[in-house]
Write a protein that holds these residues in place. Structure first.
Motif, mmCIF file in Angstrom:
data_model
loop_
_atom_site.group_PDB
_atom_site.id
_atom_site.type_symbol
_atom_site.label_atom_id
_atom_site.label_comp_id
_atom_site.label_asym_id
_atom_site.label_seq_id
_atom_site.Cartn_x
_atom_site.Cartn_y
_atom_site.Cartn_z
ATOM 1 N N LEU A 57 -8.582 -1.026 -3.429
ATOM 2 C CA LEU A 57 -8.570 -1.645 -4.760
ATOM 3 C C LEU A 57 -7.251 -1.383 -5.489
ATOM 4 N N HIS A 58 -6.390 -0.588 -4.892
ATOM 5 C CA HIS A 58 -5.170 -0.117 -5.566
ATOM 6 C C HIS A 58 -3.931 -0.757 -4.944
ATOM 7 N N GLU A 59 -2.813 -0.662 -5.661
ATOM 8 C CA GLU A 59 -1.511 -0.956 -5.065
ATOM 9 C C GLU A 59 -0.721 0.352 -5.026
ATOM 10 N N GLY B 50 0.828 -1.214 0.000
ATOM 11 C CA GLY B 50 0.000 0.000 0.000
ATOM 12 C C GLY B 50 0.859 1.260 0.000
ATOM 13 N N GLY B 51 0.223 2.399 0.259
ATOM 14 C CA GLY B 51 0.893 3.693 0.151
ATOM 15 C C GLY B 51 2.148 3.802 0.987
ATOM 16 N N ILE B 52 2.037 3.658 2.308
ATOM 17 C CA ILE B 52 3.229 3.790 3.147
ATOM 18 C C ILE B 52 4.013 2.482 3.199
ATOM 19 N N GLY B 53 3.308 1.355 3.106
ATOM 20 C CA GLY B 53 3.967 0.055 3.232
ATOM 21 C C GLY B 53 5.007 -0.189 2.142
ATOM 22 N N GLU C 58 -1.281 -11.599 -6.014
ATOM 23 C CA GLU C 58 -0.727 -10.602 -6.949
ATOM 24 C C GLU C 58 0.144 -9.604 -6.187
ATOM 25 N N ARG C 59 -0.324 -9.177 -5.023
ATOM 26 C CA ARG C 59 0.457 -8.230 -4.218
ATOM 27 C C ARG C 59 1.737 -8.906 -3.707
ATOM 28 N N ALA C 60 1.626 -10.196 -3.356
ATOM 29 C CA ALA C 60 2.818 -10.934 -2.909
ATOM 30 C C ALA C 60 3.835 -10.991 -4.053
ATOM 31 N N CYS D 29 3.799 8.058 15.576
ATOM 32 C CA CYS D 29 4.647 8.748 14.611
ATOM 33 C C CYS D 29 3.727 9.418 13.584
ATOM 34 N N HIS D 30 4.063 10.647 13.219
ATOM 35 C CA HIS D 30 3.186 11.369 12.291
ATOM 36 C C HIS D 30 4.048 12.097 11.279
ATOM 37 N N PHE D 31 3.672 12.060 10.049
ATOM 38 C CA PHE D 31 4.378 12.592 8.886
ATOM 39 C C PHE D 31 5.886 12.768 9.116
ATOM 40 N N ALA D 32 6.441 13.960 8.877
ATOM 41 C CA ALA D 32 7.898 14.145 8.892
ATOM 42 C C ALA D 32 8.197 15.630 8.976
ATOM 43 N N ALA E 184 -4.750 4.399 11.975
ATOM 44 C CA ALA E 184 -5.696 3.395 12.456
ATOM 45 C C ALA E 184 -6.827 3.279 11.431
ATOM 46 N N THR E 185 -6.471 2.783 10.258
ATOM 47 C CA THR E 185 -7.433 2.739 9.156
ATOM 48 C C THR E 185 -8.709 1.983 9.535
ATOM 49 N N SER E 186 -8.540 0.879 10.293
ATOM 50 C CA SER E 186 -9.721 0.045 10.575
ATOM 51 C C SER E 186 -10.407 0.421 11.886
ATOM 52 N N ASP F 262 0.356 -13.759 3.002
ATOM 53 C CA ASP F 262 -0.942 -13.371 2.440
ATOM 54 C C ASP F 262 -1.985 -13.553 3.551
ATOM 55 N N ARG F 263 -2.402 -12.427 4.148
ATOM 56 C CA ARG F 263 -3.263 -12.527 5.341
ATOM 57 C C ARG F 263 -4.626 -13.134 4.998
ATOM 58 N N LYS F 264 -5.074 -12.949 3.740
ATOM 59 C CA LYS F 264 -6.373 -13.539 3.340
ATOM 60 C C LYS F 264 -6.243 -15.043 3.221
ATOM 61 N N VAL G 194 0.267 -8.846 3.048
ATOM 62 C CA VAL G 194 -0.625 -8.325 1.991
ATOM 63 C C VAL G 194 -1.878 -9.195 1.959
ATOM 64 N N SER G 195 -2.771 -8.917 1.000
ATOM 65 C CA SER G 195 -4.018 -9.688 0.984
ATOM 66 C C SER G 195 -4.323 -10.341 -0.360
ATOM 67 N N SER G 196 -3.299 -10.532 -1.191
ATOM 68 C CA SER G 196 -3.562 -11.279 -2.431
ATOM 69 C C SER G 196 -2.254 -11.835 -2.992
#
Ligand code: NAP
Length: 451
Positions: A412-414, A240-243, A265-267, A368-371, A345-347, A280-282, A261-263
């Motif tokens: 839905l994005h990488e 993902g974005g920061i990962g 394809e991402r792996a 930790c927050h931005f920079a 804390a996205t979830s 793959d957590r899924k 990750v969760s797919s």
């Protein structure tokens, strides 16, 4: 709605490579187009579950007046921008409406009052060209190609002069301030400007600053976990974005990333980046929460066992951001004496973990927050030197910025999604084609796997 004639002239001048003085002499428009949420729509999602709040209904492309420029600021013509999760938060008005931030900034000073409007121009990333600078700006001039970081700091505040992220009124541009980067023209403080990486296109240069700088501070900086060689780092949301920047920092720094990750394809994408250990957590089917109020320690143990099977040790650092869904597991699997470093804390932000594992095993949980500017500058320097690469998987036209935000909202994005603003097509803005050619496989890794 098309661009104002002045904006069209600015776009053409940038595309033609007009020299700085010529750009600086161009007329500025009275109004420009920006991606906005509207104050009179703040209540539109009352009673609607988060997943059903659709940024495509709340993010609009509106024409807004160009604000006056403060002495320490610059106008930047935005060639490209990107979507960050904070734009998702703004567009679904969660966890709070961002108009509250604008109101507080508005009460702070005469210049701050410009921000308090019935619209909020969002966006916390951009690459473009400086059009004008205020009278107090020393190091930048019209024509400079720049990327922008989002730390908005009041340099007259004493609390901003150690680590500026500790400043009492530190803000994120385009989230807690108005006139953000998803717009034809943006207004930034001069200390948000950084050189554009010459080997990248406008859209590749626009996606890095927010996520790259955040991951730099979380993992590299003494203000974060300050990873050392050989340390194992568990990275949630690793494509993902920061990962995806976190993975690069761990690999660059001689650490061992364990990516979640969760797919498949991402792996595969992360394997191609050079990450050996991917979970793959899924596919593993982890259920850390059995119901809304109960976690299952057996599932934490199952994750810990999986990590030990892969790398033989517990992770000294856990790169946390999903929040409620994973924090219990993160605290549990972290090594004795290790650190859980969290920026989000996205979830869900009301988290729960078993404190016995934290204190008995001497672990540390650190926010930790931005920079700060120095950290963002160093992170940008690594991009300029071709040591950290953009993670852009897809590009959207300006008119589809809300669709891009929708895709981020629904995972839905990488990596990162770029948005073309004044750039009429992809691929423009490169001034160092040799370096680009040399690094092309790394620069385009996510694009090849994405849309
Ligand atoms: P992103 O591009 O959407 O990536 C997040 C990743 O997290 C996804 O790829 C997903 O990966 C994973 N994920 C989502 N829900 C999950 C869950 N319930 N359990 C486990 N993994 C989950 O977002 P981002 O740009 O990386 O940002 C992540 C969070 O950090 C957001 O909340 C954002 O607001 C915050 N953030 C904070 C700062 C800061 O300065 N404080 C800076 C940047 C971002 P898989 O589905 O593949 O596992």
């Amino acid at each position: 709605m098309t661009s104002a004639p002045e904006v069209a002239a600015i776009r053409q001048a940038v595309l033609d490579g007009a020299p700085g003085p010529e750009l600086g002499a161009l007329a500025l428009p009275a109004a420009y187009r920006g991606a906005v949420v509207r104050a009179d729509e703040q209540e539109m999602w009352a009673g609607v579950p988060s997943e059903e709040k659709d940024p495509r209904r709340s993010l609009h492309l509106d024409e807004v007046p160009l604000p006056e420029l403060a002495p320490d600021e610059a106008y930047v013509a935005v060639m490209a921008s990107s979507i960050n999760f904070n734009t998702v938060w703004t567009s679904i008005f969660e966890p709070v409406s961002t108009f509250g931030f604008l109101g507080r900034l508005g009460r702070e000073s005469v210049w701050g009052a410009r921000h308090d409007q019935p619209y909020h121009v969002v966006g916390s990333d951009a690459a473009g060209v400086v059009l004008r600078v205020g009278s107090a700006v020393r190091n930048w001039r019209p024509g400079d190609a720049v990327t922008l970081h989002c730390n908005h700091v009041d340099d007259q505040d004493p609390t901003a002069h150690d680590d500026s992220m500790l400043a009492a009124n530190q803000r994120i541009w385009g989230y807690e301030t108005n006139f953000g980067g998803l717009a034809e023209i943006t207004v930034v403080k001069a200390n948000q400007l950084m050189p554009k990486p010459a080997h990248l296109t406008w859209e590749e240069a626009a996606v890095n600053a927010l996520c790259n700088s955040t991951s730099y501070r979380m993992l590299v900086s003494p203000n974060g976990a300050q990873m050392t060689q050989g340390q194992t780092v568990l990275i949630w949301g690793a494509s993902g974005g920061i990962g995806a920047y976190a993975c690069q920092y761990v690999l660059n720094g001689g650490g061992v990333p364990v990516a979640v990750v969760s797919s498949p394809e991402r792996a595969a994408l992360l394997h191609e980046m050079g990450v050996e250990h991917v979970i793959d957590r899924k596919a593993e089917g982890y259920r850390f929460w059995t119901d809304e109020g109960t976690q299952d320690p057996a599932e934490w143990r199952r994750l810990g066992k999986k990590i030990r099977e892969l790398v033989g040790v517990d992770p000294e650092i856990v790169f946390e951001h999903p929040g409620r869904s994973t924090m219990g597991a993160s605290v549990f699997v972290c090594a004795r004496g290790g650190q859980i470093i969290t920026c989000a804390a996205t979830s869900g932000f009301m988290i729960e973990y078993d404190n016995r594992y934290l204190w008995m095993n001497q672990k540390a949980l650190k926010g930790c927050h931005f920079a700060n500017y120095r950290e963002a500058w160093e992170a940008n320097r690594l991009v300029c030197e071709g040591r950290i690469h953009p993670t852009m998987s897809a590009v959207f036209p300006f008119e589809q910025a809300a669709e891009a935000a929708y895709q981020v909202h629904h995972n839905l994005h990488e990596g990162k999604l770029g948005v073309l603003v004044l750039a009429p097509e992809e691929g423009l803005g490169v001034t160092d084609p040799e370096t680009r050619e040399r690094l092309l496989p790394q620069i385009t890794l996510f694009r090849r796997h994405g849309g």
